[in-house]
Design an enzyme around this catalytic site. Structure first.
Site, PDB file in Angstrom:
ATOM      1  N   PHE A 164      -5.169   9.105  24.791  1.00 47.22           N
ATOM      2  CA  PHE A 164      -3.951   9.718  24.373  1.00 47.22           C
ATOM      3  C   PHE A 164      -3.134  10.201  25.554  1.00 47.22           C
ATOM      4  O   PHE A 164      -3.604  10.192  26.878  1.00 47.22           O
ATOM      5  CB  PHE A 164      -4.313  11.225  23.614  1.00 47.22           C
ATOM      6  CG  PHE A 164      -4.959  10.886  22.298  1.00 47.22           C
ATOM      7  CD1 PHE A 164      -6.017  10.305  22.019  1.00 47.22           C
ATOM      8  CD2 PHE A 164      -3.870  11.059  21.256  1.00 47.22           C
ATOM      9  CE1 PHE A 164      -6.344  10.003  20.916  1.00 47.22           C
ATOM     10  CE2 PHE A 164      -4.674  10.819  19.986  1.00 47.22           C
ATOM     11  CZ  PHE A 164      -5.811  10.551  19.725  1.00 47.22           C
ATOM     12  N   ASP A 185      -7.090  18.963  34.277  1.00 49.80           N
ATOM     13  CA  ASP A 185      -6.957  18.128  35.441  1.00 49.80           C
ATOM     14  C   ASP A 185      -7.471  18.667  36.808  1.00 49.80           C
ATOM     15  O   ASP A 185      -7.474  18.118  37.753  1.00 49.80           O
ATOM     16  CB  ASP A 185      -5.494  17.450  35.705  1.00 49.80           C
ATOM     17  CG  ASP A 185      -5.158  16.548  34.519  1.00 49.80           C
ATOM     18  OD1 ASP A 185      -5.957  15.856  34.085  1.00 49.80           O
ATOM     19  OD2 ASP A 185      -3.844  16.358  34.176  1.00 49.80           O
ATOM     20  N   LYS A 234     -16.962  38.884  39.000  1.00 52.34           N
ATOM     21  CA  LYS A 234     -15.379  39.179  38.506  1.00 52.34           C
ATOM     22  C   LYS A 234     -14.695  39.431  40.077  1.00 52.34           C
ATOM     23  O   LYS A 234     -14.842  40.253  40.888  1.00 52.34           O
ATOM     24  CB  LYS A 234     -15.217  40.268  37.694  1.00 52.34           C
ATOM     25  CG  LYS A 234     -13.871  40.414  37.234  1.00 52.34           C
ATOM     26  CD  LYS A 234     -13.974  41.472  36.165  1.00 52.34           C
ATOM     27  CE  LYS A 234     -12.174  41.825  35.841  1.00 52.34           C
ATOM     28  NZ  LYS A 234     -12.015  43.145  35.430  1.00 52.34           N
ATOM     29  N   LYS A 269      -6.293   3.027  32.786  1.00 52.87           N
ATOM     30  CA  LYS A 269      -7.647   3.569  32.196  1.00 52.87           C
ATOM     31  C   LYS A 269      -8.178   2.450  31.539  1.00 52.87           C
ATOM     32  O   LYS A 269      -8.993   2.646  30.885  1.00 52.87           O
ATOM     33  CB  LYS A 269      -7.019   4.833  31.521  1.00 52.87           C
ATOM     34  CG  LYS A 269      -6.591   5.620  32.210  1.00 52.87           C
ATOM     35  CD  LYS A 269      -6.397   7.403  31.579  1.00 52.87           C
ATOM     36  CE  LYS A 269      -5.467   8.105  32.354  1.00 52.87           C
ATOM     37  NZ  LYS A 269      -5.962   9.640  32.146  1.00 52.87           N
ATOM     38  N   ASN A 317      -5.945  24.852  28.782  1.00 53.63           N
ATOM     39  CA  ASN A 317      -4.437  24.407  28.107  1.00 53.63           C
ATOM     40  C   ASN A 317      -4.436  24.538  26.723  1.00 53.63           C
ATOM     41  O   ASN A 317      -5.351  25.093  25.865  1.00 53.63           O
ATOM     42  CB  ASN A 317      -4.277  23.043  28.365  1.00 53.63           C
ATOM     43  CG  ASN A 317      -5.340  22.115  27.829  1.00 53.63           C
ATOM     44  OD1 ASN A 317      -5.522  22.088  26.467  1.00 53.63           O
ATOM     45  ND2 ASN A 317      -6.030  21.430  28.800  1.00 53.63           N
ATOM     46  N   LYS A 352      -0.679   4.493  31.873  1.00 51.31           N
ATOM     47  CA  LYS A 352      -1.939   5.126  31.491  1.00 51.31           C
ATOM     48  C   LYS A 352      -2.808   3.847  30.866  1.00 51.31           C
ATOM     49  O   LYS A 352      -4.159   3.872  30.975  1.00 51.31           O
ATOM     50  CB  LYS A 352      -1.954   6.525  30.647  1.00 51.31           C
ATOM     51  CG  LYS A 352      -1.528   7.513  31.283  1.00 51.31           C
ATOM     52  CD  LYS A 352      -1.568   8.798  30.466  1.00 51.31           C
ATOM     53  CE  LYS A 352      -0.570   9.720  31.512  1.00 51.31           C
ATOM     54  NZ  LYS A 352      -0.275  10.932  30.531  1.00 51.31           N
TER      55      LYS A 352
HETATM   56  N1  CTP Z   1      -7.980  12.279  30.418  1.00 50.96           N
HETATM   57  C1  CTP Z   1      -9.571  12.235  30.994  1.00 50.96           C
HETATM   58  N2  CTP Z   1      -9.735  12.810  32.027  1.00 50.96           N
HETATM   59  C2  CTP Z   1      -8.771  13.696  32.606  1.00 50.96           C
HETATM   60  C3  CTP Z   1      -7.681  13.851  32.016  1.00 50.96           C
HETATM   61  C4  CTP Z   1      -7.271  13.367  31.049  1.00 50.96           C
HETATM   62  O1  CTP Z   1     -10.089  11.408  30.413  1.00 50.96           O
HETATM   63  N3  CTP Z   1      -9.279  14.543  33.697  1.00 50.96           N
HETATM   64  C5  CTP Z   1      -7.689  11.526  29.377  1.00 50.96           C
HETATM   65  C6  CTP Z   1      -7.268  12.244  28.093  1.00 50.96           C
HETATM   66  O2  CTP Z   1      -8.263  12.762  27.246  1.00 50.96           O
HETATM   67  C7  CTP Z   1      -6.007  11.388  27.518  1.00 50.96           C
HETATM   68  C8  CTP Z   1      -5.611  10.543  28.721  1.00 50.96           C
HETATM   69  O3  CTP Z   1      -6.641  10.707  29.749  1.00 50.96           O
HETATM   70  O4  CTP Z   1      -6.864  10.435  26.527  1.00 50.96           O
HETATM   71  C9  CTP Z   1      -4.401  10.872  29.266  1.00 50.96           C
HETATM   72  O5  CTP Z   1      -4.456  12.221  29.409  1.00 50.96           O
HETATM   73  P1  CTP Z   1      -3.285  12.994  29.884  1.00 50.96           P
HETATM   74  O6  CTP Z   1      -3.289  14.522  30.083  1.00 50.96           O
HETATM   75  O7  CTP Z   1      -2.040  12.719  28.944  1.00 50.96           O
HETATM   76  O8  CTP Z   1      -2.842  12.194  31.370  1.00 50.96           O
HETATM   77  P2  CTP Z   1      -3.473  12.517  32.758  1.00 50.96           P
HETATM   78  O9  CTP Z   1      -4.319  11.069  32.841  1.00 50.96           O
HETATM   79  O10 CTP Z   1      -4.129  13.738  32.742  1.00 50.96           O
HETATM   80  O11 CTP Z   1      -2.131  12.322  33.677  1.00 50.96           O
HETATM   81  P3  CTP Z   1      -1.022  13.515  33.770  1.00 50.96           P
HETATM   82  O12 CTP Z   1      -1.537  14.729  33.631  1.00 50.96           O
HETATM   83  O13 CTP Z   1      -0.460  13.125  34.883  1.00 50.96           O
HETATM   84  O14 CTP Z   1      -0.011  13.128  32.747  1.00 50.96           O
END
Ligand code: CTP
Length: 404
Positions: A324, A278, A288, A342, A209, A338
């Site tokens: 975050f 995610d 490859k 969390k 990302n 969240k």
């Molecule tokens: N995070 C994590 N593990 C993941 C994804 C996210 O620990 N696999 C943490 C990120 O570092 C951040 C928080 O969870 O502190 C929220 O991340 P964000 O990408 O905003 O949300 P997601 O939980 O991934 O949910 P969504 O993508 O549905 O918004």
């Protein structure tokens, strides 16, 4: 407001080629709102005239031990005025004089008479630097509580390679910022994460990302300045890892999870600024992937990665946990969800589609949510955002009785 605003900085300059960086430093310090005064040696005057220093510091420059000004004794009154005395560049000669208490000119006398803390930035040829005489002098000064700014290694002005190069002006300003930072994380062990992760598809392709890692870097740097024992776990970054952290680079979300899982119990705060992927490919291709004969659409089967923060949040035993939320809509609703799911102490939310906020830039616009309240911060640099986040972590540690 930055920490150098209104600070009184006495800059001592001895005769080394690195002196040109001191001019940039003075300009930077003035832009940051510090007041500067300069003490020069005759040797320094061979490189740069006092007039140049006077122009950069916007104050008169001092070279003579004896002053004709009424009631002004330069070597005493200058350090009485200063909050800190930085000698940069510090030649082998001034270090030797300081180590042995010699005071035969204004700079060495001011160092001997210093009422304020003293920092020195040694800069010289590598052989001079490595010479046991210089090393012993530096050790003597260190033992007396003088701050030694380690020289950098690289190609020196004399065309030799090795240690002896004075850090750049920006880095010296960082050292001063560090000096003036409150040490309210002294003895606290923190995990800070930053950057994206990469989920490998085959040896040359990956899913990732747009995270640059800059917000995580700024938080790790700020936590170090405040005296924290910081482990920085991060994916590939678009800026250098800050000095003073334990550096733990990782690639995938699973690597990130494993790196944190082992360290989480012994830590007092986890600030999760990373943007872990995610999703990860169901299958990794050892070789490859080839286009082959067929021209058309491909599909890639993906599975969910571990939600690192949620997993650690469920195991939390008194640690301060900060998450975050990068959103493009319904910021408050999603952030609060969240925060709860969390098990976080607070969450730093931003609308990454807003101008000046989000991934690649140097600024951010965030709102901090706790269960009870919200704090909307204006557009500011990622460094300033980091400072507010660390302030909040210190408060949360105090509330839990971890800090006084
Ligand atoms: N995070 C994590 N593990 C993941 C994804 C996210 O620990 N696999 C943490 C990120 O570092 C951040 C928080 O969870 O502190 C929220 O991340 P964000 O990408 O905003 O949300 P997601 O939980 O991934 O949910 P969504 O993508 O549905 O918004």
């Amino acid at each position: 407001m930055n920490r150098l605003q209104g600070k009184k900085i006495l800059v001592g300059v001895s005769g080394g080629i690195a002196i040109y960086k001191t001019l940039t430093l003075l300009s930077l310090l003035n832009k940051l709102g510090a007041q500067t005064r300069v003490v020069m040696t005759a040797g320094a005057g061979e490189f740069v005239t006092p007039l140049t220093f006077q122009t950069m510091s916007k104050n008169r420059v001092y070279m003579d031990l004896f002053s004709e000004e009424d009631h002004f004794i330069p070597h005493i009154d200058l350090t009485r005025w200063a909050d800190v005395f930085l000698i940069a560049p510090a030649t082998a000669n001034i270090l030797a004089k300081m180590a042995h208490g010699i005071s035969d000119d204004l700079l060495s006398s001011t160092a001997l008479a210093a009422h304020c803390p003293v920092l020195v930035s040694p800069a010289m040829n590598v052989v001079m630097y490595r010479n046991p005489a210089t090393q012993e002098n530096i050790q003597v000064l260190r033992n007396r509580g003088i701050g030694i700014i380690e020289p950098e290694s690289g190609l020196l002005a004399c065309d030799e390679k090795g240690e002896g190069r004075m850090p750049e002006a920006q880095d010296l300003a960082e050292v001063l910022d560090h000096f003036f930072s409150p040490k309210d994380l002294d003895g606290v062990s923190l995990l800070v994460t930053g950057g994206p992760t990469r989920e490998m598809i085959d040896p040359v392709r990956f899913l990732s990302n747009r995270s640059s890692g800059k917000q995580g870097i700024a938080i790790a740097r700020e936590a170090v300045k405040r005296g924290g024992d910081v482990t920085f776990v991060h994916g590939p970054l678009q800026a250098p890892v800050p000095k003073g952290v334990k550096d733990v680079p990782v690639t995938s979300t699973e690597d990130l999870y494993l790196a944190l899982k082992d360290r989480f119990e012994a830590t007092q705060a986890l600030i999760m600024a990373a943007a872990p992927a995610d999703m990860t490919p169901v299958q990794y291709m050892d070789q490859k992937m080839k286009k082959g004969e067929k021209v058309g659409n491909f599909s890639l089967a993906l599975k969910e990665t571990t939600d690192v923060l949620k997993t650690l949040g469920a195991e939390k035993k008194g640690q301060v946990l900060v998450g975050f939320a990068a959103e493009t809509q319904f910021v408050e609703e999603y952030a609060k969800k969240k925060l709860k799911e969390k098990n976080l102490d607070f969450i730093v939310a931003n609308d990454v589609s807003a101008r000046g906020a989000g991934f690649a830039g140097d600024t951010n616009i965030v709102t901090i949510f706790t269960k009870e309240d919200r704090e909307d911060l204006p557009l500011q640099s990622k460094e300033e955002v980091a400072r507010v986040i660390v302030d909040r972590v210190v408060l949360a540690l105090q509330e839990k009785g971890i800090r006084r």
